[in-house]
Motif scaffolding. Structure first.
Motif, PDB file in Angstrom:
ATOM      1  N   GLU A   1       0.811  -1.221   0.000  1.00 26.52           N
ATOM      2  CA  GLU A   1       0.000   0.000   0.000  1.00 26.52           C
ATOM      3  C   GLU A   1       0.849   1.278   0.000  1.00 26.52           C
ATOM      4  O   GLU A   1       0.330   2.359  -0.233  1.00 26.52           O
ATOM      5  N   LEU A   2       2.141   1.139   0.312  1.00 28.81           N
ATOM      6  CA  LEU A   2       3.033   2.308   0.348  1.00 28.81           C
ATOM      7  C   LEU A   2       4.000   2.261  -0.826  1.00 28.81           C
ATOM      8  O   LEU A   2       4.578   1.231  -1.120  1.00 28.81           O
ATOM      9  N   LYS A   3       4.172   3.377  -1.469  1.00 32.40           N
ATOM     10  CA  LYS A   3       5.164   3.492  -2.538  1.00 32.40           C
ATOM     11  C   LYS A   3       6.514   3.797  -1.903  1.00 32.40           C
ATOM     12  O   LYS A   3       6.592   4.395  -0.831  1.00 32.40           O
ATOM     13  N   LEU A   4       7.570   3.382  -2.583  1.00 36.34           N
ATOM     14  CA  LEU A   4       8.909   3.538  -2.017  1.00 36.34           C
ATOM     15  C   LEU A   4       9.256   5.001  -1.760  1.00 36.34           C
ATOM     16  O   LEU A   4       9.878   5.330  -0.749  1.00 36.34           O
ATOM     17  N   HIS A   5       8.841   5.895  -2.647  1.00 29.95           N
ATOM     18  CA  HIS A   5       9.158   7.314  -2.425  1.00 29.95           C
ATOM     19  C   HIS A   5       8.393   7.856  -1.206  1.00 29.95           C
ATOM     20  O   HIS A   5       8.844   8.797  -0.557  1.00 29.95           O
ATOM     21  N   GLU A   6       7.247   7.268  -0.885  1.00 27.92           N
ATOM     22  CA  GLU A   6       6.524   7.676   0.324  1.00 27.92           C
ATOM     23  C   GLU A   6       7.275   7.234   1.569  1.00 27.92           C
ATOM     24  O   GLU A   6       7.396   7.993   2.545  1.00 27.92           O
ATOM     25  N   VAL A   7       7.803   6.017   1.526  1.00 25.26           N
ATOM     26  CA  VAL A   7       8.611   5.519   2.650  1.00 25.26           C
ATOM     27  C   VAL A   7       9.856   6.392   2.802  1.00 25.26           C
ATOM     28  O   VAL A   7      10.251   6.744   3.917  1.00 25.26           O
ATOM     29  N   GLN A   8      10.459   6.773   1.677  1.00 21.53           N
ATOM     30  CA  GLN A   8      11.628   7.662   1.705  1.00 21.53           C
ATOM     31  C   GLN A   8      11.291   8.964   2.419  1.00 21.53           C
ATOM     32  O   GLN A   8      12.059   9.447   3.256  1.00 21.53           O
ATOM     33  N   THR A   9      10.150   9.524   2.111  1.00 17.55           N
ATOM     34  CA  THR A   9       9.734  10.787   2.727  1.00 17.55           C
ATOM     35  C   THR A   9       9.483  10.614   4.217  1.00 17.55           C
ATOM     36  O   THR A   9       9.913  11.439   5.028  1.00 17.55           O
ATOM     37  N   ILE A  10       8.804   9.542   4.588  1.00 18.51           N
ATOM     38  CA  ILE A  10       8.527   9.274   6.002  1.00 18.51           C
ATOM     39  C   ILE A  10       9.825   9.132   6.790  1.00 18.51           C
ATOM     40  O   ILE A  10       9.967   9.677   7.886  1.00 18.51           O
ATOM     41  N   LEU A  11      10.786   8.397   6.210  1.00 13.27           N
ATOM     42  CA  LEU A  11      12.058   8.158   6.900  1.00 13.27           C
ATOM     43  C   LEU A  11      13.032   9.332   6.771  1.00 13.27           C
ATOM     44  O   LEU A  11      14.076   9.321   7.405  1.00 13.27           O
ATOM     45  N   ARG A  12      12.676  10.296   5.920  1.00 15.02           N
ATOM     46  CA  ARG A  12      13.510  11.474   5.679  1.00 15.02           C
ATOM     47  C   ARG A  12      14.884  11.106   5.125  1.00 15.02           C
ATOM     48  O   ARG A  12      15.900  11.680   5.499  1.00 15.02           O
ATOM     49  N   HIS A  13      14.891  10.122   4.204  1.00 14.75           N
ATOM     50  CA  HIS A  13      16.135   9.758   3.528  1.00 14.75           C
ATOM     51  C   HIS A  13      16.369  10.734   2.377  1.00 14.75           C
ATOM     52  O   HIS A  13      15.440  11.041   1.616  1.00 14.75           O
ATOM     53  N   ALA A  14      17.581  11.197   2.235  1.00 16.57           N
ATOM     54  CA  ALA A  14      17.917  12.116   1.146  1.00 16.57           C
ATOM     55  C   ALA A  14      17.942  11.407  -0.204  1.00 16.57           C
ATOM     56  O   ALA A  14      17.616  11.998  -1.227  1.00 16.57           O
ATOM     57  N   HIS A  15      18.317  10.127  -0.213  1.00 12.06           N
ATOM     58  CA  HIS A  15      18.463   9.378  -1.459  1.00 12.06           C
ATOM     59  C   HIS A  15      17.580   8.137  -1.418  1.00 12.06           C
ATOM     60  O   HIS A  15      17.545   7.419  -0.411  1.00 12.06           O
ATOM     61  N   ILE A  16      16.915   7.866  -2.519  1.00  9.27           N
ATOM     62  CA  ILE A  16      16.048   6.682  -2.606  1.00  9.27           C
ATOM     63  C   ILE A  16      16.856   5.399  -2.453  1.00  9.27           C
ATOM     64  O   ILE A  16      16.350   4.388  -1.970  1.00  9.27           O
ATOM     65  N   SER A  17      18.127   5.432  -2.822  1.00  8.69           N
ATOM     66  CA  SER A  17      18.977   4.241  -2.700  1.00  8.69           C
ATOM     67  C   SER A  17      19.115   3.798  -1.240  1.00  8.69           C
ATOM     68  O   SER A  17      19.262   2.606  -0.962  1.00  8.69           O
ATOM     69  N   THR A  18      19.060   4.742  -0.320  1.00  8.54           N
ATOM     70  CA  THR A  18      19.104   4.397   1.103  1.00  8.54           C
ATOM     71  C   THR A  18      17.836   3.646   1.488  1.00  8.54           C
ATOM     72  O   THR A  18      17.893   2.632   2.197  1.00  8.54           O
ATOM     73  N   THR A  19      16.707   4.105   1.011  1.00 13.29           N
ATOM     74  CA  THR A  19      15.433   3.449   1.310  1.00 13.29           C
ATOM     75  C   THR A  19      15.356   2.085   0.638  1.00 13.29           C
ATOM     76  O   THR A  19      14.781   1.150   1.196  1.00 13.29           O
ATOM     77  N   GLU A  20      15.944   1.936  -0.543  1.00 11.79           N
ATOM     78  CA  GLU A  20      15.924   0.660  -1.257  1.00 11.79           C
ATOM     79  C   GLU A  20      16.606  -0.458  -0.484  1.00 11.79           C
ATOM     80  O   GLU A  20      16.323  -1.632  -0.718  1.00 11.79           O
ATOM     81  N   LEU A  21      17.486  -0.119   0.427  1.00 12.22           N
ATOM     82  CA  LEU A  21      18.155  -1.145   1.231  1.00 12.22           C
ATOM     83  C   LEU A  21      17.158  -1.984   2.022  1.00 12.22           C
ATOM     84  O   LEU A  21      17.421  -3.139   2.341  1.00 12.22           O
ATOM     85  N   TYR A  22      16.013  -1.410   2.323  1.00 12.97           N
ATOM     86  CA  TYR A  22      15.007  -2.114   3.118  1.00 12.97           C
ATOM     87  C   TYR A  22      14.105  -3.002   2.272  1.00 12.97           C
ATOM     88  O   TYR A  22      13.233  -3.672   2.808  1.00 12.97           O
ATOM     89  N   THR A  23      14.296  -3.028   0.967  1.00  3.89           N
ATOM     90  CA  THR A  23      13.456  -3.846   0.100  1.00  3.89           C
ATOM     91  C   THR A  23      14.060  -5.215  -0.174  1.00  3.89           C
ATOM     92  O   THR A  23      13.454  -6.016  -0.886  1.00  3.89           O
ATOM     93  N   ALA A  24      15.233  -5.491   0.359  1.00  5.82           N
ATOM     94  CA  ALA A  24      15.870  -6.783   0.128  1.00  5.82           C
ATOM     95  C   ALA A  24      14.968  -7.903   0.629  1.00  5.82           C
ATOM     96  O   ALA A  24      14.393  -7.827   1.710  1.00  5.82           O
TER      97      ALA A  24
END
Length: 119
Positions: A56-79
């Motif tokens: 239900e959540l898009k990756l860029h939304e998770v990025q915003t919630i976590l306040r990550h500057a780069h989407i690549s940081t958030t992508e680490l959690y998709t493994a």
């Protein structure tokens, strides 16, 4: 529980993060002086992993919630975890085998030449 050690003049405690022989088992150094702050950061990682896997959540939304500057940081959690892969593999082999059928416009000998005998 943990084994104490002195590193750079600080008392550290080695703890196993998960019980049991799990493939996701890992060891971490816990500084006993900052354990509450570390526990909160562990909680953040857990929340991030759950949000990243939520359809239900898009990756860029998770990025915003976590306040990550780069989407690549958030992508680490998709493994994908080993447990998830084993569940998917079990579900795959539990499904009935679908019969192979080819469109009628292809000649049987052409299909055999491309895909091998018995196809």
């Amino acid at each position: 529980m943990g084994q104490g050690a002195q590193v750079a003049g600080r008392q550290l405690d080695v703890r196993k993060r998960h019980d049991g022989p799990s493939p996701s088992c890992c060891w971490s150094w816990r500084n006993t002086a900052t354990a509450p702050a570390r526990a909160l950061h562990d909680l953040r990682h857990t929340a991030a992993k759950r949000m990243a896997r939520d359809p239900e959540l898009k990756l860029h939304e998770v990025q915003t919630i976590l306040r990550h500057a780069h989407i690549s940081t958030t992508e680490l959690y998709t493994a994908v975890g080993l447990d998830d892969l084993l569940d998917k593999l079990g579900a795959y082999y539990a499904r009935p085998v679908q019969p192979v059928s080819w469109p009628t416009q292809y000649a049987a000998d052409d299909i055999e030449a491309v895909f091998g005998a018995g196809q």
